[in-house]
Design a protein around this motif. Structure first.
Motif, PDB file in Angstrom:
ATOM      1  N   ALA A 155       0.819  -1.223   0.000  1.00 19.42           N
ATOM      2  CA  ALA A 155       0.000   0.000   0.000  1.00 19.42           C
ATOM      3  C   ALA A 155       0.846   1.263   0.000  1.00 19.42           C
ATOM      4  O   ALA A 155       0.298   2.374  -0.091  1.00 19.42           O
ATOM      5  N   GLY A 156       2.174   1.126   0.102  1.00 17.44           N
ATOM      6  CA  GLY A 156       3.052   2.284   0.089  1.00 17.44           C
ATOM      7  C   GLY A 156       3.140   3.013   1.412  1.00 17.44           C
ATOM      8  O   GLY A 156       3.717   4.111   1.482  1.00 17.44           O
ATOM      9  N   VAL A 157       2.619   2.410   2.476  1.00 21.23           N
ATOM     10  CA  VAL A 157       2.708   3.047   3.796  1.00 21.23           C
ATOM     11  C   VAL A 157       4.148   3.013   4.305  1.00 21.23           C
ATOM     12  O   VAL A 157       4.639   3.965   4.916  1.00 21.23           O
ATOM     13  N   SER A 166       8.050  10.463   9.055  1.00 21.02           N
ATOM     14  CA  SER A 166       8.086  10.644  10.512  1.00 21.02           C
ATOM     15  C   SER A 166       6.711  10.816  11.126  1.00 21.02           C
ATOM     16  O   SER A 166       6.525  10.556  12.318  1.00 21.02           O
ATOM     17  N   ASP A 167       5.720  11.240  10.315  1.00 17.50           N
ATOM     18  CA  ASP A 167       4.378  11.449  10.868  1.00 17.50           C
ATOM     19  C   ASP A 167       3.449  10.252  10.634  1.00 17.50           C
ATOM     20  O   ASP A 167       2.256  10.316  10.905  1.00 17.50           O
ATOM     21  N   THR A 168       4.014   9.135  10.132  1.00 11.47           N
ATOM     22  CA  THR A 168       3.206   7.943   9.909  1.00 11.47           C
ATOM     23  C   THR A 168       2.737   7.344  11.230  1.00 11.47           C
ATOM     24  O   THR A 168       3.515   7.178  12.169  1.00 11.47           O
ATOM     25  N   ALA A 169       1.457   7.025  11.302  1.00  8.24           N
ATOM     26  CA  ALA A 169       0.889   6.333  12.459  1.00  8.24           C
ATOM     27  C   ALA A 169      -0.120   5.327  11.924  1.00  8.24           C
ATOM     28  O   ALA A 169      -1.034   5.695  11.184  1.00  8.24           O
ATOM     29  N   ILE A 170       0.044   4.053  12.264  1.00  5.40           N
ATOM     30  CA  ILE A 170      -0.775   2.980  11.717  1.00  5.40           C
ATOM     31  C   ILE A 170      -1.767   2.520  12.778  1.00  5.40           C
ATOM     32  O   ILE A 170      -1.369   2.066  13.858  1.00  5.40           O
ATOM     33  N   GLN A 171      -3.048   2.620  12.462  1.00  8.81           N
ATOM     34  CA  GLN A 171      -4.108   2.267  13.406  1.00  8.81           C
ATOM     35  C   GLN A 171      -4.732   0.934  12.969  1.00  8.81           C
ATOM     36  O   GLN A 171      -5.439   0.858  11.972  1.00  8.81           O
ATOM     37  N   PHE A 172      -4.449  -0.139  13.727  1.00 10.21           N
ATOM     38  CA  PHE A 172      -4.981  -1.449  13.380  1.00 10.21           C
ATOM     39  C   PHE A 172      -6.378  -1.682  13.948  1.00 10.21           C
ATOM     40  O   PHE A 172      -7.146  -2.479  13.424  1.00 10.21           O
ATOM     41  N   PRO A 174      -9.504   0.450  16.686  1.00 13.21           N
ATOM     42  CA  PRO A 174      -9.829   1.567  17.584  1.00 13.21           C
ATOM     43  C   PRO A 174      -9.456   1.272  19.035  1.00 13.21           C
ATOM     44  O   PRO A 174      -9.288   2.191  19.829  1.00 13.21           O
ATOM     45  N   LYS A 175      -9.319  -0.016  19.367  1.00 14.98           N
ATOM     46  CA  LYS A 175      -8.994  -0.400  20.735  1.00 14.98           C
ATOM     47  C   LYS A 175      -7.489  -0.425  21.005  1.00 14.98           C
ATOM     48  O   LYS A 175      -7.062  -0.621  22.137  1.00 14.98           O
ATOM     49  N   LEU A 176      -6.691  -0.229  19.943  1.00 15.58           N
ATOM     50  CA  LEU A 176      -5.233  -0.232  20.084  1.00 15.58           C
ATOM     51  C   LEU A 176      -4.674   1.138  19.729  1.00 15.58           C
ATOM     52  O   LEU A 176      -5.155   1.783  18.790  1.00 15.58           O
ATOM     53  N   PRO A 177      -3.638   1.602  20.452  1.00 18.18           N
ATOM     54  CA  PRO A 177      -3.001   2.863  20.062  1.00 18.18           C
ATOM     55  C   PRO A 177      -2.313   2.725  18.714  1.00 18.18           C
ATOM     56  O   PRO A 177      -1.862   1.636  18.348  1.00 18.18           O
ATOM     57  N   ALA A 178      -2.254   3.801  17.967  1.00 17.45           N
ATOM     58  CA  ALA A 178      -1.588   3.779  16.667  1.00 17.45           C
ATOM     59  C   ALA A 178      -0.098   3.503  16.844  1.00 17.45           C
ATOM     60  O   ALA A 178       0.522   3.922  17.827  1.00 17.45           O
ATOM     61  N   VAL A 179       0.463   2.779  15.879  1.00 20.01           N
ATOM     62  CA  VAL A 179       1.899   2.487  15.881  1.00 20.01           C
ATOM     63  C   VAL A 179       2.611   3.579  15.095  1.00 20.01           C
ATOM     64  O   VAL A 179       2.375   3.747  13.896  1.00 20.01           O
ATOM     65  N   LYS A 180       3.480   4.318  15.773  1.00 18.02           N
ATOM     66  CA  LYS A 180       4.244   5.381  15.117  1.00 18.02           C
ATOM     67  C   LYS A 180       5.517   4.815  14.499  1.00 18.02           C
ATOM     68  O   LYS A 180       6.040   3.798  14.955  1.00 18.02           O
ATOM     69  N   SER A 181       6.034   5.500  13.488  1.00 17.17           N
ATOM     70  CA  SER A 181       7.225   5.001  12.798  1.00 17.17           C
ATOM     71  C   SER A 181       8.426   4.907  13.734  1.00 17.17           C
ATOM     72  O   SER A 181       9.288   4.048  13.552  1.00 17.17           O
ATOM     73  N   VAL A 182       8.480   5.763  14.755  1.00 19.60           N
ATOM     74  CA  VAL A 182       9.606   5.702  15.696  1.00 19.60           C
ATOM     75  C   VAL A 182       9.516   4.482  16.598  1.00 19.60           C
ATOM     76  O   VAL A 182      10.463   4.171  17.324  1.00 19.60           O
ATOM     77  N   ASP A 183       8.375   3.764  16.550  1.00 17.42           N
ATOM     78  CA  ASP A 183       8.189   2.583  17.383  1.00 17.42           C
ATOM     79  C   ASP A 183       8.147   1.289  16.575  1.00 17.42           C
ATOM     80  O   ASP A 183       7.783   0.238  17.103  1.00 17.42           O
ATOM     81  N   PHE A 184       8.525   1.335  15.293  1.00 18.62           N
ATOM     82  CA  PHE A 184       8.551   0.114  14.493  1.00 18.62           C
ATOM     83  C   PHE A 184       9.485  -0.913  15.129  1.00 18.62           C
ATOM     84  O   PHE A 184      10.554  -0.556  15.638  1.00 18.62           O
TER      85      PHE A 184
END
Length: 460
Positions: A155-157, A166-172, A174-184
């Motif tokens: 998907a090119g994410v 740096s501003d990417t945040a992946i939301q899997f 609604p019950k989980l916090p988004a995963v930020k790129s600094v936390d991969f």
């Protein structure tokens, strides 16, 4: 004679992977399953050296070894060649070992239980018609991320090397916090090659999941129910803990336990950064001086290789000034330390085994991640579970002694964090007690192994 199911357990050859899989293997063996634990020859030698001349606490597990080809590597710092050689040598030797065991042993290997990063082990087992159980040794939302990496690349994410803006945040969910790129999970600041290798491992997990008959993880349902809901077949079987020295690569200094006995209740700062973290000399000195400024007793694990110089060098006069309240050792029986009533908090690199051990004992965390899943674990502890504080440094920034002192004082005075840690401790202990969620999941896995084994032997 009744023939038992036979599991061959295969860890990734590193301290943080060998230990939890060995603890799980022992629990499976205690329930009547034959378990053979396959180490590389170099790892097995280290474990024997760490244990010394005493009896080895295998706990009913049989041990086997195979080469990993490391004798052919000229520079062990070349992590790409190390990874390639391990796959090349170990995959071939695994097939040889399985064929030998299944042609000459009465109790055939009926299941390969392997670390999620060892995709080749699942492929060998599938090729030979052997059942497969995947073990995920770190945080459960990280498994959700790893399973999703091929789709995220498509998907090119994220790009083919695992990088994102740096501003990417992946939301899997609604019950989980988004995963930020600094936390991969594959993030390794300052080490692009290692980052790309870990990312390739993450990409391979999706296939391992698809060809596995069971998925197991070192967590408990009550802690990770939101992430577990995204992987319904996942069996949390943790916290995987043991006061025996299962899987240790270093000899333990037991004098620290006597020293802890002399300290006031909930007064000691326990400081340990696992088996791989390394600090430069300036940061090492700031850490030492921060512990001194705290004014609290501290137990500090300083293993060989912890600094980037050949010989550990403390600040001038430091050892003399803290001699009445500081204990510095090369390795400890960590679970016994964390269970000790004198320990007030845990300054940690945020390795998942350390997190599980700390949670099991209700100990608050001061988080200082170094690489890989440790960054996500830090966010999970501080932002989601709220059982710790962050001691974060931006890349290339030195964490000052004054920041260390201030964060320690804040952590030790935070009543809410302590209450949260106590609540999780109760949840963790209930999960592994008889009838608890993790205990029930292990028993479910064992019963299914027995059913599959009966089918295999019936065909004979």
């Amino acid at each position: 004679m009744e023939r038992r199911p036979h599991v061959l357990a295969i860890p990734f050859p590193a301290q943080g992977h060998v230990g939890p899989l060995m603890k799980l293997s022992r629990q499976v063996a205690r329930r009547g399953i034959r378990v053979t634990f396959m180490n590389t020859e170099s790892v097995h030698t280290r474990m024997l050296q760490a244990w010394g001349d005493g009896d080895r606490p295998w706990g009913g597990i049989e041990m086997a070894t195979i080469p990993d080809g490391m004798e052919e590597i000229k520079d062990m710092r070349d992590i790409e060649k190390v990874a390639e050689m391990r796959v090349k040598v170990m995959s071939g030797r695994l097939e040889e070992l399985l064929r030998k065991m299944n042609s000459s042993w009465d109790e055939k290997v009926t299941c390969v239980l392997a670390d999620a990063t060892l995709g080749w082990a699942f492929e060998v087992a599938e090729k030979m018609g052997i059942k497969r159980a995947m073990f995920w040794p770190t945080v459960v939302p990280g498994l959700v991320l790893s399973i999703s990496t091929p789709r995220l690349v498509e998907a090119g994410v994220i790009d083919n090397c695992g990088s994102a803006s740096s501003d990417t945040a992946i939301q899997f969910s609604p019950k989980l916090p988004a995963v930020k790129s600094v936390d991969f999970l594959w993030r390794c600041p300052g080490d692009q090659r290692r980052e790309e290798i870990i990312f390739r491992h993450a990409m391979s997990v999706n296939k391992a999941v698809q060809i596995s008959n069971w998925l197991l993880c070192n967590s408990f349902y009550e802690l990770d129910h939101a992430a577990c809901g995204l992987i319904p077949e996942l069996l949390p079987v943790g916290p995987l803990t043991s006061t025996d020295r299962l899987g240790n690569f270093w000899a333990e200094d037991l004098t620290c336990l006597n020293w802890l006995d002399l300290q006031p209740c909930e007064s000691v700062i326990y400081v340990a950064f696992g088996s791989l973290a390394a600090f430069d000399q300036n940061q090492f000195e700031e850490l030492a001086l921060g512990l001194e400024l705290s004014g609290h007793p501290f137990l500090w694990v300083v293993r060989s290789g912890f600094t980037n110089v050949d010989e550990i060098k403390y600040p001038d006069g430091f050892l003399e000034r803290v001699s009445d309240r500081g204990k510095i050792v090369s390795w400890v029986p960590q679970e016994k330390v964390l269970a000790h009533p004198s320990v007030a908090c845990f300054m940690t690199h945020c390795g998942w085994n350390s997190i599980m051990e700390g949670i099991s004992n209700g100990v608050p965390f001061l988080c200082w991640p170094c690489f890989a899943d440790q960054f996500y674990n830090r966010s999970y502890i501080c932002d989601t579970l709220k059982v710790g504080l962050d001691l974060k440094a931006e890349e290339a920034e030195i964490v000052s002694r004054h920041k260390i002192q201030a964060q320690l004082e804040q952590l030790l005075s935070d009543v809410q964090i302590k209450e949260n840690a106590e609540r999780l401790r109760g949840m963790a202990r209930r999960s592994v007690s008889e009838g608890g969620s993790s205990s029930t999941n292990i028993q479910h896995f064992v019963e299914q192994l027995k059913c599959c084994s009966e089918a295999v032997y019936h065909c004979d």
